[in-house]
Structure formats: C-alpha cells, structure tokens
Design an enzyme around this catalytic site. Structure first.
Site, short mmCIF file in Angstrom:
data_model
loop_
_atom_site.label_atom_id
_atom_site.label_comp_id
_atom_site.label_asym_id
_atom_site.label_seq_id
_atom_site.Cartn_x
_atom_site.Cartn_y
_atom_site.Cartn_z
N SER A 1 -15.69 -25.93 5.80
CA SER A 1 -16.81 -25.33 6.51
C SER A 1 -16.63 -25.63 8.00
O SER A 1 -15.74 -26.39 8.38
CB SER A 1 -18.13 -25.93 6.02
OG SER A 1 -18.32 -25.66 4.66
N CYS B 1 -47.99 18.10 10.06
CA CYS B 1 -49.27 18.74 10.34
C CYS B 1 -48.95 20.03 11.10
O CYS B 1 -48.38 19.98 12.20
CB CYS B 1 -50.16 17.83 11.18
SG CYS B 1 -51.68 18.65 11.75
N GLU C 1 -13.10 -16.24 18.96
CA GLU C 1 -13.01 -15.12 18.03
C GLU C 1 -14.40 -14.72 17.57
O GLU C 1 -15.35 -15.50 17.67
CB GLU C 1 -12.18 -15.49 16.79
CG GLU C 1 -10.78 -15.96 17.08
CD GLU C 1 -10.09 -16.53 15.84
OE1 GLU C 1 -8.86 -16.62 15.86
OE2 GLU C 1 -10.80 -16.88 14.87
N LYS D 1 -11.79 -22.44 18.66
CA LYS D 1 -10.76 -23.24 18.01
C LYS D 1 -9.78 -23.81 19.03
O LYS D 1 -9.39 -23.11 19.97
CB LYS D 1 -9.95 -22.39 17.01
CG LYS D 1 -10.74 -21.80 15.86
CD LYS D 1 -9.84 -20.91 15.01
CE LYS D 1 -10.61 -20.28 13.85
NZ LYS D 1 -9.77 -19.35 13.07
N LYS E 1 -17.26 -14.37 14.92
CA LYS E 1 -17.65 -14.98 13.65
C LYS E 1 -18.22 -13.87 12.77
O LYS E 1 -19.39 -13.49 12.90
CB LYS E 1 -18.67 -16.09 13.84
CG LYS E 1 -18.99 -16.84 12.55
CD LYS E 1 -19.99 -17.96 12.77
CE LYS E 1 -20.23 -18.71 11.46
NZ LYS E 1 -20.78 -17.86 10.40
N ASP F 1 -3.06 11.28 0.92
CA ASP F 1 -3.47 11.89 -0.34
C ASP F 1 -2.29 12.53 -1.06
O ASP F 1 -2.17 12.44 -2.29
CB ASP F 1 -4.55 12.94 -0.08
CG ASP F 1 -5.86 12.32 0.34
OD1 ASP F 1 -6.05 11.11 0.10
OD2 ASP F 1 -6.70 13.03 0.94
N ASP G 1 -19.80 -11.80 9.80
CA ASP G 1 -20.89 -12.10 8.86
C ASP G 1 -20.61 -11.36 7.56
O ASP G 1 -21.08 -10.25 7.32
CB ASP G 1 -22.22 -11.67 9.45
CG ASP G 1 -23.40 -12.20 8.65
OD1 ASP G 1 -23.18 -13.04 7.76
OD2 ASP G 1 -24.54 -11.77 8.91
N CYS H 1 -53.78 15.31 7.68
CA CYS H 1 -53.42 14.72 8.97
C CYS H 1 -54.43 13.65 9.35
O CYS H 1 -55.65 13.91 9.33
CB CYS H 1 -53.39 15.82 10.04
SG CYS H 1 -53.10 15.17 11.70
N TYR I 1 -7.84 -14.57 9.58
CA TYR I 1 -7.84 -15.43 10.77
C TYR I 1 -7.22 -16.80 10.55
O TYR I 1 -7.10 -17.58 11.49
CB TYR I 1 -9.28 -15.62 11.27
CG TYR I 1 -10.25 -15.98 10.16
CD1 TYR I 1 -10.32 -17.27 9.64
CD2 TYR I 1 -11.09 -15.02 9.62
CE1 TYR I 1 -11.20 -17.60 8.63
CE2 TYR I 1 -11.98 -15.33 8.61
CZ TYR I 1 -12.03 -16.62 8.12
OH TYR I 1 -12.91 -16.93 7.11
N CYS J 1 -54.84 19.88 17.12
CA CYS J 1 -54.49 18.49 16.75
C CYS J 1 -54.13 17.75 18.03
O CYS J 1 -53.04 17.94 18.60
CB CYS J 1 -53.31 18.50 15.77
SG CYS J 1 -52.94 16.85 15.12
N ASP K 1 -4.96 11.27 6.64
CA ASP K 1 -5.54 11.26 5.29
C ASP K 1 -4.81 12.24 4.38
O ASP K 1 -4.61 11.98 3.19
CB ASP K 1 -7.03 11.60 5.35
CG ASP K 1 -7.86 10.44 5.89
OD1 ASP K 1 -7.35 9.31 5.91
OD2 ASP K 1 -9.00 10.68 6.32
N CYS L 1 -56.47 15.14 12.67
CA CYS L 1 -57.34 16.33 12.67
C CYS L 1 -57.83 16.74 11.29
O CYS L 1 -58.67 17.63 11.16
CB CYS L 1 -56.61 17.50 13.33
SG CYS L 1 -55.19 18.11 12.37
N LYS M 1 -23.49 -20.19 16.98
CA LYS M 1 -24.34 -19.24 16.26
C LYS M 1 -25.28 -18.51 17.22
O LYS M 1 -25.95 -19.13 18.03
CB LYS M 1 -25.16 -19.97 15.19
CG LYS M 1 -24.32 -20.55 14.06
CD LYS M 1 -24.01 -19.51 13.01
CE LYS M 1 -25.22 -19.21 12.16
NZ LYS M 1 -24.92 -18.24 11.08
N GLU N 1 -12.26 -12.69 6.02
CA GLU N 1 -13.65 -12.35 5.75
C GLU N 1 -13.72 -10.92 5.23
O GLU N 1 -13.16 -10.00 5.84
CB GLU N 1 -14.47 -12.48 7.03
CG GLU N 1 -15.95 -12.62 6.81
CD GLU N 1 -16.38 -14.04 6.47
OE1 GLU N 1 -17.59 -14.27 6.29
OE2 GLU N 1 -15.50 -14.92 6.38
#
Length: 444
Positions: free
Chosen positions: A68, A408, A107, A275, A109, A24, A111, A392, A212, A414, A20, A395, A299, A164
C-alpha cells in the site's frame, strides 16, 4: 528516453497501431483459422471476448508483495514526507557515495482496481487482484478480455507487472446509453467487471489498464524508474505520464499541474503519486510494516460522495421542458457543499431506481451542477416512489410527453418560460443587451 511529460494532452494511450477495419478483417480471418484447425493459442486475441463463467475465484499468491502507499492531503504533509526522504537519503549517501542525486517522479494516481500480471517465457500466465498484498484472487479469464493487457511480450524471463484497471468515462457514458441498469461510476464499474465470475460481462464493459510498477523480474535491464517505464513501453504495456523533478518547489508545482489536469482526463484520478526514481536508493530506504518509505500518494479532494435524496422538484426551462432536480442532504465534495443535483429526466430516475429517502452516489465535476449517479443499496422500508408531474407546476397546463422528456406547451401565458426566453434573447450570446437581466425580464 523518458522526457518531462507533455501535460497539454492525455498521453495515456493504449490505441492499436491499425484502423478498426484492418483489425476486424484480421480478427475474422483468425476466427476462421481457429475454427478450421481447432487450435487457439494462449495469446490469441479471440480469448478477449470472454471464456466460460467461473464457479469461484481461486486464491493466487503474488511472487512479490504489493505494498500500500502512505497518503498525504496537504502541502505541509507533503513537505514533511520530503524532509524524511531527504534525511534518509543523506544517511545512505554517506554509506554509499555512488548513489545518484535524489530525484522524484510524479504520476497520476488512477482511481480503479489494482491488477497484477504474471508472464512466463513471454506469455501471460496469470492475473490477480491485489487482495491483502500477498494473496489475491486469480482473474486470468477476465484480464484477457482487456485489450490493453498484452497476451504475449518480447521479454522471455519471469515477470510480474502491476497496474490499474479502469473504465474510461467516455466508455461508461456510451455503455449507460443502452444498459438496462446504468453503472453508478467508472471505478465501481471497473471493479465490478473484474470481479465478475462471467468474463463475458468483463468484456462487455470494454475496460482499459495502465501499468506503473514491476514487482518481479529476472536481470532487470534498468536501474531507475524512468528505465522501468521505458521497459514497460517496449513490451507493449500502456503507461501513465511521468514528470521528473529534483526540488520541493518543482514537486509541488507538478502536483498542482496534475490536479489541474484532473477535469480534462477521460478517466478518474484521485491524486498524484510521488516516487523516488533511483531503484538502489529505494532498496536502501526500504519499507515500514505497511508502506514503502520511497513513495507517497498526494490525495486530492473527493469528487464523489454519498447523500440522502430528500426531494425531487421539476425545473421549467425556456423551451417548456421540465427537468427533475434532486434535493440532497448537504455533502462536501471537493471543498463545495452540494445540496442539489440534476436527474436529467424521469426515465433517468426509473433506470437508477431512485426514490425519496434512498442513499445515492453524487459526483461533481468542475463547476457543472452535480449529478446523481445512482442509488447505493437496495430499497429500504419507508422510501417513497417518485412520480412525474401531470401538469405544469407554473401554469397548470397538462404536460406533453416527447421522448424521454416532459413539456409544457403553453407558450403564451406560462410566465417562467416567457422570462427565460426574454433573458436568453437579451443575453450575451444573442442581442447582448447590457444591463438586461432575468430580473428585468420578470418585471417586463
């Protein structure tokens, strides 16, 4: 060379090959040079911070249709799909004896939200959502903010790449710690960021992406899916794991292994994609009106759903801390009926703008108690405000507020606190007193 995936670790990665601090330093030098010269290249990393807000999304027609996928949700359905594949393959093998043996790939899937990138002469020139598969919305300024999206690649021909867009769960958790309005879940967070007219909002969510599929390419240097994945990697695109199988038994085993990995990943998956690997075989199998015949999505059971918040009770722990717990309308998530979920603290309730009677997103991971992620819609008439207790519930002692939590402070009389402390003291991780349960502690 594509090898069977190492499922012991998350091999999806878009990490930069430098620290990093190095990044930077170079980035600051670039900002200075651009300011001095007035020149900002199309592939400049400084474009990733977000451009001026758009007034509207413009339609974009994809070079190749984004299909799809057909879906199955049981082993029997998967076997039926495999039988159709093998029958089609047998027909074409007679016509084209040079076809290679039928082989499948499995592979994740992911979401998230599908994005389609266009490259000309090695430069990213357009990005779009899937839309209806033929026409999507142009989101180039938003896509440029995603560091996993290459702004320039070695390949110089016309190229259209599908992937995705996601938000990692760790990124979502970090974002919600300081957010004025916490995000409900990772999928909605990614979709909302990509479809936000202000690219600065997209940049703030630190999205990720994995790729993919190649829809359009001039003179492809590969003949199968493993070759396509290798080509994507060579051009700087993060890819998802791929495991190769050649039989129904191996395929079912691979799908089960993907489902087992689901809870260990830093991003959401909702299934496994299967696939056919040879591209010539795919072309011969073709498509129906809706789906390619050479791929299917298996699924998994849902991990998120919507329920109605019926009530909030306050659970007293051994330290005296009170934790709100939601009572919900019964909802099936991943084969388990969920009726209760954690709310963390009263501040969590306020941030999520919850009230009795509202519809909420709930998520269940592994055997952990489900969590209310947030409300689904704006407030409706008839909802009741959730108020924190002042005393509480066990108690009656006035409660003390410490940071985000209520306590409490009655450590002497208690009873629920005393029972919980005794049970904890005698438990396996402490004195390990065999046969000493919470019921025994209650009797004492």
């Amino acid at each position: 060379e594509i090898r069977p995936c190492d499922w012991s670790s998350d091999v999806c990665s878009s990490d930069l090959p430098m620290s990093d601090a190095q990044w930077d330093k170079l980035y600051n030098e670039l900002v200075k040079l651009e300011k001095e010269t007035g020149v900002q290249r199309e592939d400049s990393p400084t474009r990733r911070v977000g451009a001026e807000p758009l007034t509207a999304f413009l339609p974009h027609r994809h070079l190749s249709r984004l299909w799809s996928m057909d879906k199955v949700q049981s082993t029997n359905d998967l076997r039926a799909w495999l039988a159709r594949c093998e029958k089609l393959y047998a027909q074409y093998k007679e016509q084209v004896p040079s076809l290679p043996p039928l082989r499948y790939g499995v592979e994740y899937k992911l979401d998230g939200l599908t994005i389609n990138l266009t490259y000309e002469n090695g430069v990213l020139t357009q990005a779009a959502t899937r839309g209806n598969g033929e026409v999507g919305e142009g989101i180039l300024p938003q896509a440029r903010t995603i560091r996993a999206v290459p702004l320039q690649i070695p390949y110089k021909g016309l190229l259209e790449v599908q992937g995705e867009c996601i938000m990692r769960l760790s990124t979502l958790k970090a974002y919600n710690k300081t957010a004025a309005e916490p995000l409900k879940n990772a999928r909605n967070a990614a979709a909302g960021a990509i479809r936000n007219l202000d690219p600065a909002v997209t940049a703030a969510r630190r999205l990720d992406a994995f790729f993919y599929q190649i829809g359009t390419i001039e003179n492809p240097p590969y003949t199968d899916h493993p070759g396509m994945i290798a080509f994507l990697k060579e051009n700087g695109f993060p890819t998802i794991p791929l495991i190769l199988v050649s039989s129904a038994a191996e395929l079912e085993q691979a799908v089960n292994r993907v489902e087992e990995k689901r809870e260990t990943l830093d991003f959401l998956i909702d299934g496994a994609v299967i696939k056919v690997q040879d591209l010539r075989t795919r072309a011969l199998m073709g498509n129906t009106d809706k789906f390619p015949r050479w791929t299917v999505a298996y699924k998994f059971a849902a991990e998120e759903d919507i329920a109605t918040l019926l009530n909030v009770t306050w659970q007293l722990g051994r330290t005296g801390k009170l934790t709100p717990q939601a009572t919900l309308t019964p909802t099936d998530i991943g084969g388990v009926t969920v009726q209760h979920a954690t709310l963390n603290n009263y501040g969590d309730i306020l941030r999520k703008k919850l009230s009795i009677g509202c519809k909420v997103w709930i998520r269940r991971s592994n055997d952990v108690i489900p969590e209310v992620m947030g409300r689904v819609s704006e407030a409706d008439p008839g909802e009741q405000e959730i108020l924190p207790p002042t005393h509480c519930p066990a108690c009656g002692t006035p409660l003390t507020e410490r940071g985000a939590h209520l306590f409490c402070m009655n450590r002497k009389s208690c009873k629920p606190q005393a029972v919980a402390r005794l049970a904890h003291f005698a438990g396996r991780d402490a004195m390990d007193i065999e046969g000493f349960s919470e019921k025994t502690a209650d009797l004492l």
